[in-house]
Motif scaffolding. Sequence first.
Motif, PDB file in Angstrom:
ATOM      1  N   TYR A   1      -6.498  10.588  37.996  1.00 47.46           N
ATOM      2  CA  TYR A   1      -8.493  10.381  37.918  1.00 47.46           C
ATOM      3  C   TYR A   1      -9.329  10.998  39.055  1.00 47.46           C
ATOM      4  CZ  TYR A   1      -6.357   5.856  36.290  1.00 47.46           C
ATOM      5  OH  TYR A   1      -5.218   5.362  35.974  1.00 47.46           O
ATOM      6  N   ASP A   2     -10.267  11.787  38.349  1.00 49.04           N
ATOM      7  CA  ASP A   2     -11.167  11.742  39.230  1.00 49.04           C
ATOM      8  C   ASP A   2     -11.851  11.218  40.462  1.00 49.04           C
ATOM      9  OD1 ASP A   2     -12.770  13.782  40.227  1.00 49.04           O
ATOM     10  OD2 ASP A   2     -13.879  14.322  38.895  1.00 49.04           O
TER      11      ASP A   2
ATOM     12  N   LEU B   1      -5.552   4.805  44.752  1.00 51.59           N
ATOM     13  CA  LEU B   1      -6.610   3.613  44.395  1.00 51.59           C
ATOM     14  C   LEU B   1      -6.523   2.714  45.054  1.00 51.59           C
ATOM     15  CD1 LEU B   1      -8.070   5.212  41.252  1.00 51.59           C
ATOM     16  CD2 LEU B   1      -9.001   5.382  43.093  1.00 51.59           C
ATOM     17  N   THR B   2      -4.817   2.135  45.099  1.00 55.92           N
ATOM     18  CA  THR B   2      -5.178   0.562  45.685  1.00 55.92           C
ATOM     19  C   THR B   2      -4.975   0.776  47.209  1.00 55.92           C
ATOM     20  OG1 THR B   2      -2.559   1.473  45.171  1.00 55.92           O
ATOM     21  CG2 THR B   2      -2.794   0.498  44.181  1.00 55.92           C
ATOM     22  N   LYS B   3      -5.022   1.617  47.767  1.00 62.93           N
ATOM     23  CA  LYS B   3      -5.722   1.565  49.700  1.00 62.93           C
ATOM     24  C   LYS B   3      -6.514   1.488  49.339  1.00 62.93           C
ATOM     25  CE  LYS B   3      -1.313   4.663  50.935  1.00 62.93           C
ATOM     26  NZ  LYS B   3      -1.029   6.008  50.741  1.00 62.93           N
ATOM     27  N   ARG B   4      -7.473   2.112  48.794  1.00 59.02           N
ATOM     28  CA  ARG B   4      -8.913   1.466  49.143  1.00 59.02           C
ATOM     29  C   ARG B   4      -9.922   0.228  48.313  1.00 59.02           C
ATOM     30  NH1 ARG B   4      -6.973   6.613  50.253  1.00 59.02           N
ATOM     31  NH2 ARG B   4      -7.430   7.638  51.264  1.00 59.02           N
TER      32      ARG B   4
ATOM     33  N   PRO C   1      -9.714  14.504  47.348  1.00 62.77           N
ATOM     34  CA  PRO C   1      -8.939  15.462  47.195  1.00 62.77           C
ATOM     35  C   PRO C   1      -8.905  15.532  44.984  1.00 62.77           C
ATOM     36  CG  PRO C   1      -6.875  13.531  47.197  1.00 62.77           C
ATOM     37  CD  PRO C   1      -8.394  12.971  47.828  1.00 62.77           C
ATOM     38  N   ASP C   2      -9.146  16.686  44.251  1.00 61.04           N
ATOM     39  CA  ASP C   2      -9.250  16.705  43.274  1.00 61.04           C
ATOM     40  C   ASP C   2      -9.269  15.822  42.677  1.00 61.04           C
ATOM     41  OD1 ASP C   2      -9.713  18.907  44.109  1.00 61.04           O
ATOM     42  OD2 ASP C   2      -8.789  20.732  43.710  1.00 61.04           O
ATOM     43  N   PHE C   3      -7.708  14.840  42.422  1.00 58.49           N
ATOM     44  CA  PHE C   3      -7.807  13.352  41.130  1.00 58.49           C
ATOM     45  C   PHE C   3      -6.528  13.172  42.384  1.00 58.49           C
ATOM     46  CE2 PHE C   3      -8.029  18.048  38.701  1.00 58.49           C
ATOM     47  CZ  PHE C   3      -8.492  17.237  37.452  1.00 58.49           C
ATOM     48  N   VAL C   4      -6.415  11.762  41.732  1.00 53.28           N
ATOM     49  CA  VAL C   4      -6.405  11.107  43.042  1.00 53.28           C
ATOM     50  C   VAL C   4      -5.782   9.652  42.233  1.00 53.28           C
ATOM     51  CG1 VAL C   4      -8.217  10.616  44.486  1.00 53.28           C
ATOM     52  CG2 VAL C   4      -8.180   9.698  42.351  1.00 53.28           C
TER      53      VAL C   4
END
Length: 97
Positions: free
Chosen positions: A74-75, A46-49, A38-41
């Motif tokens: 975040y980008d 992020l904790t899933k990855r 996606p454009d921004f996360v």
Amino acid sequence: MFKHKYIITVESDTPPQICLGDKIHGATVIALETEQYPDFVDLAWLTKRFPMSRKTLSQKLELFNVGNSGKKLYDPNIVIPFLKLDIKNRRGRPRKN
């Protein structure tokens, strides 16, 4: 005998020249998948990855925050390469020589 499944991940600006059914070094390509960011996360995405806590991610990515202090965004094109380089598998205290 059982067949094993191997996963190869490729990042590129253009799609690779691989088709289903192609043979690569004795293996047959049976599936191709793409993932678009996606454009921004946010931190939950992020904790899933990445195997880090929300607090650790928030501290490491404080400079890359494009949201406000309440909603941290975040980008992914900047943050993901930074986190992949920064992952360390150290546990416990350092050895005493």
